[in-house]
Design an enzyme around this catalytic site. Structure first.
Site, PDB file in Angstrom:
ATOM      1  N   CYS A 113      36.485  38.545  40.378  1.00  0.00           N
ATOM      2  CA  CYS A 113      35.325  39.945  40.306  1.00  0.00           C
ATOM      3  C   CYS A 113      34.420  39.872  40.524  1.00  0.00           C
ATOM      4  O   CYS A 113      33.481  41.129  40.230  1.00  0.00           O
ATOM      5  CB  CYS A 113      36.217  40.853  40.446  1.00  0.00           C
ATOM      6  SG  CYS A 113      37.815  41.207  41.323  1.00  0.00           S
ATOM      7  N   HIS A 254      32.272  47.459  39.246  1.00  0.00           N
ATOM      8  CA  HIS A 254      33.445  47.382  39.816  1.00  0.00           C
ATOM      9  C   HIS A 254      34.290  47.438  40.834  1.00  0.00           C
ATOM     10  O   HIS A 254      35.305  48.991  40.025  1.00  0.00           O
ATOM     11  CB  HIS A 254      34.074  45.991  39.465  1.00  0.00           C
ATOM     12  CG  HIS A 254      35.448  45.575  40.207  1.00  0.00           C
ATOM     13  ND1 HIS A 254      35.168  44.751  41.301  1.00  0.00           N
ATOM     14  CD2 HIS A 254      36.480  45.196  39.535  1.00  0.00           C
ATOM     15  CE1 HIS A 254      36.160  43.902  42.012  1.00  0.00           C
ATOM     16  NE2 HIS A 254      36.967  44.340  40.943  1.00  0.00           N
ATOM     17  N   ASN A 284      39.029  46.923  47.547  1.00  0.00           N
ATOM     18  CA  ASN A 284      38.906  45.530  46.469  1.00  0.00           C
ATOM     19  C   ASN A 284      37.829  44.261  47.131  1.00  0.00           C
ATOM     20  O   ASN A 284      39.004  43.784  48.083  1.00  0.00           O
ATOM     21  CB  ASN A 284      39.585  45.645  45.447  1.00  0.00           C
ATOM     22  CG  ASN A 284      39.410  44.530  43.644  1.00  0.00           C
ATOM     23  OD1 ASN A 284      38.353  43.785  44.287  1.00  0.00           O
ATOM     24  ND2 ASN A 284      40.177  44.331  43.485  1.00  0.00           N
TER      25      ASN A 284
HETATM   26  O1  UT7 Z   1      40.043  43.619  41.198  1.00  0.00           O
HETATM   27  C1  UT7 Z   1      40.288  42.900  39.732  1.00  0.00           C
HETATM   28  C2  UT7 Z   1      41.080  43.686  38.915  1.00  0.00           C
HETATM   29  N1  UT7 Z   1      42.594  44.633  39.582  1.00  0.00           N
HETATM   30  C3  UT7 Z   1      42.285  45.548  38.979  1.00  0.00           C
HETATM   31  O2  UT7 Z   1      41.930  46.160  38.632  1.00  0.00           O
HETATM   32  C4  UT7 Z   1      43.805  46.039  39.864  1.00  0.00           C
HETATM   33  C5  UT7 Z   1      44.670  47.141  38.207  1.00  0.00           C
HETATM   34  N2  UT7 Z   1      45.667  47.318  39.337  1.00  0.00           N
HETATM   35  C6  UT7 Z   1      45.879  48.932  39.232  1.00  0.00           C
HETATM   36  O3  UT7 Z   1      45.036  49.341  40.133  1.00  0.00           O
HETATM   37  C7  UT7 Z   1      46.856  49.306  39.759  1.00  0.00           C
HETATM   38  O4  UT7 Z   1      48.279  48.157  38.033  1.00  0.00           O
HETATM   39  C8  UT7 Z   1      48.176  49.268  40.983  1.00  0.00           C
HETATM   40  C9  UT7 Z   1      47.582  50.322  42.240  1.00  0.00           C
HETATM   41  C10 UT7 Z   1      48.276  48.455  41.508  1.00  0.00           C
HETATM   42  C11 UT7 Z   1      49.627  49.738  41.050  1.00  0.00           C
HETATM   43  O5  UT7 Z   1      49.320  51.242  39.741  1.00  0.00           O
HETATM   44  P1  UT7 Z   1      50.246  51.376  38.525  1.00  0.00           P
HETATM   45  O6  UT7 Z   1      49.757  52.881  38.599  1.00  0.00           O
HETATM   46  O7  UT7 Z   1      49.384  50.625  38.031  1.00  0.00           O
HETATM   47  O8  UT7 Z   1      51.496  51.010  39.219  1.00  0.00           O
HETATM   48  P2  UT7 Z   1      53.070  50.027  39.070  1.00  0.00           P
HETATM   49  O9  UT7 Z   1      52.644  48.879  39.312  1.00  0.00           O
HETATM   50  O10 UT7 Z   1      53.199  50.491  37.338  1.00  0.00           O
HETATM   51  O11 UT7 Z   1      54.282  50.413  39.992  1.00  0.00           O
HETATM   52  C12 UT7 Z   1      54.424  51.855  39.764  1.00  0.00           C
HETATM   53  C13 UT7 Z   1      55.683  52.102  40.149  1.00  0.00           C
HETATM   54  C14 UT7 Z   1      57.102  51.158  41.475  1.00  0.00           C
HETATM   55  O12 UT7 Z   1      57.734  51.472  41.409  1.00  0.00           O
HETATM   56  P3  UT7 Z   1      59.058  51.418  40.237  1.00  0.00           P
HETATM   57  O13 UT7 Z   1      59.113  50.411  39.852  1.00  0.00           O
HETATM   58  O14 UT7 Z   1      58.577  52.487  39.531  1.00  0.00           O
HETATM   59  O15 UT7 Z   1      60.058  51.992  41.042  1.00  0.00           O
HETATM   60  C15 UT7 Z   1      55.978  50.133  42.201  1.00  0.00           C
HETATM   61  O16 UT7 Z   1      57.315  49.052  42.412  1.00  0.00           O
HETATM   62  O17 UT7 Z   1      54.691  51.805  42.037  1.00  0.00           O
HETATM   63  C16 UT7 Z   1      55.413  50.955  42.852  1.00  0.00           C
HETATM   64  N3  UT7 Z   1      54.935  50.529  43.671  1.00  0.00           N
HETATM   65  C17 UT7 Z   1      54.189  51.334  45.331  1.00  0.00           C
HETATM   66  N4  UT7 Z   1      55.060  52.335  46.102  1.00  0.00           N
HETATM   67  C18 UT7 Z   1      54.735  52.615  46.854  1.00  0.00           C
HETATM   68  C19 UT7 Z   1      53.988  49.352  43.977  1.00  0.00           C
HETATM   69  N5  UT7 Z   1      53.321  49.328  44.573  1.00  0.00           N
HETATM   70  C20 UT7 Z   1      53.298  50.345  45.699  1.00  0.00           C
HETATM   71  C21 UT7 Z   1      53.158  50.771  47.291  1.00  0.00           C
HETATM   72  N6  UT7 Z   1      53.806  51.506  47.479  1.00  0.00           N
HETATM   73  N7  UT7 Z   1      51.966  49.842  47.762  1.00  0.00           N
END
Ligand code: UT7
Length: 330
Positions: A113, A254, A284
């Site tokens: 990115c 970004h 993204n």
């Molecule tokens: O471009 C390069 C850089 N990339 C980034 O900067 C991306 C960075 N990361 C993010 O944007 C976020 O971490 C995400 C959007 C990918 C995820 O958000 P989060 O608030 O960090 O969620 P998490 O990974 O801590 O997951 C929380 C929960 C999990 O369930 P449990 O384990 O708490 O039951 C995930 O399984 O949300 C669940 N989850 C979803 N639920 C519904 C993960 N993806 C989804 C989804 N829909 N699409």
């Protein structure tokens, strides 16, 4: 003699994939995606469109807006994590051919990115040394070709698109690329990675069966490092150049996640009106994200000649980069 961002252009495919569309293929919801990422929809290229096709369309626009002839371009660089071909030819070569630019140096940059801001740093050095005069930069991605549409943690995040710029020469510091800070730390490489189809896990049936050709991300860990690094990066570049956030006309971060943008914006006190947000409509788009966002501001009449932009980006590697860039276009 300074390097100047003379023009900007972008291209997005027509097909829109909404959050509701994802509800039909993975266990997710429109509400979850919008609350956690700010993304409402993203663009998806057609099966017969490759990254170079998107890049060539953005490049045509940037060249036309710069008002130069194609034969005046003496360097083409493309930043992408979704090249048309894994090893060769480079996507920059393919874009040059599609646009009709012949007999000049062309190569790709692999910085995920951060690719567009890395390219600005390279272009600045080539122009300031006197080696080149008109450089075409293209950030282009068909990330839909690298996404596992059964992995809800990644598939909802990414979109396809391209942005391009012409970097030329100026004697006026008020139209110049002022400073670029670019850096990397490979110790985090496993947190955001496309493991397969390189030399480590070649494109063999067993590796493909294990889905190693797709993007894997430890989202939450990446999120925390991204907020910390992006904030520090901005503080550092402002301090080095003796300016404050009040001096910035346009903050162009970004576009990975609205919550990341808001965290950095709030820590540094950038007003919303001075910030560019495109993540809601494009998701993204990795190396294309920054030039697409600059183009969005340009087409909305938010960017005038001489305006000071602050660019800030973070991606796989990890790589990160920030830039202070005065717009040199009309
Ligand atoms: O471009 C390069 C850089 N990339 C980034 O900067 C991306 C960075 N990361 C993010 O944007 C976020 O971490 C995400 C959007 C990918 C995820 O958000 P989060 O608030 O960090 O969620 P998490 O990974 O801590 O997951 C929380 C929960 C999990 O369930 P449990 O384990 O708490 O039951 C995930 O399984 O949300 C669940 N989850 C979803 N639920 C519904 C993960 N993806 C989804 C989804 N829909 N699409």
């Amino acid at each position: 003699m300074y390097a100047s961002l003379k023009s900007i252009g972008s291209y997005v495919p027509e097909k829109i994939m909404t959050n509701k569309d994802f509800e039909k293929i993975v266990d997710t919801s429109d509400e979850w995606i919008e609350q956690r990422t700010g993304i409402k929809e993203r663009r998806i290229a057609t099966a017969d469109q490759a990254t170079s096709d998107l890049g060539a369309k953005a490049a045509e626009k940037a060249i036309q807006r710069a008002g130069i002839n194609k034969d005046e371009i003496d360097l083409v660089i493309c930043a992408t994590l979704s090249p048309d071909h894994l090893c060769m030819p480079s996507t920059a070569c393919l874009i040059s051919d599609k646009v009709g630019i012949r007999n000049c140096m062309a190569f790709d940059v692999a910085a995920a990115c951060s690719g567009f801001v890395y390219m600005l740093s390279i272009a600045k050095a080539f122009i300031e040394s006197g080696a080149k005069k008109n450089i075409l930069l293209v950030g282009a991605e068909k990330i839909s070709s690298l996404v596992d549409y059964t992995d809800r943690g990644t598939c909802i995040l990414f979109g396809d698109g391209a942005g391009a710029a012409i970097i030329g020469v100026t004697e006026d510091k008020n139209e110049a690329i002022i400073d670029i800070h670019a850096s990397a730390d490979g110790k985090y490489s496993d947190l955001l990675i496309t493991p397969g189809c390189g030399s480590k896990y070649p494109c063999r049936a067993d590796n493909v069966d294990d889905k190693l050709q797709y993007i894997k991300m430890a989202g939450n860990e990446v999120f925390k490092v991204a907020v910390r690094t992006l904030t520090k990066d901005v503080v550092d570049i402002l301090k080095t150049n003796g300016i404050t956030s009040d001096d910035i006309d346009l903050f162009v971060p970004h576009q990975a996640n609205l919550r990341i943008i808001e965290a950095v914006r709030n820590k540094l006190n950038f007003p919303k009106e001075k910030t560019v947000f495109t993540v809601g409509k494009y998701g993204n788009t990795s190396a294309a994200s920054i030039p697409m966002a600059i183009n969005d501001a340009y087409e909305a009449g938010r960017l005038k000649k001489g305006d000071l932009m602050l660019l800030d980006t973070f991606g796989g590697g990890f790589t990160w980069a920030s830039g202070l860039v005065r717009f040199g276009g009309d």
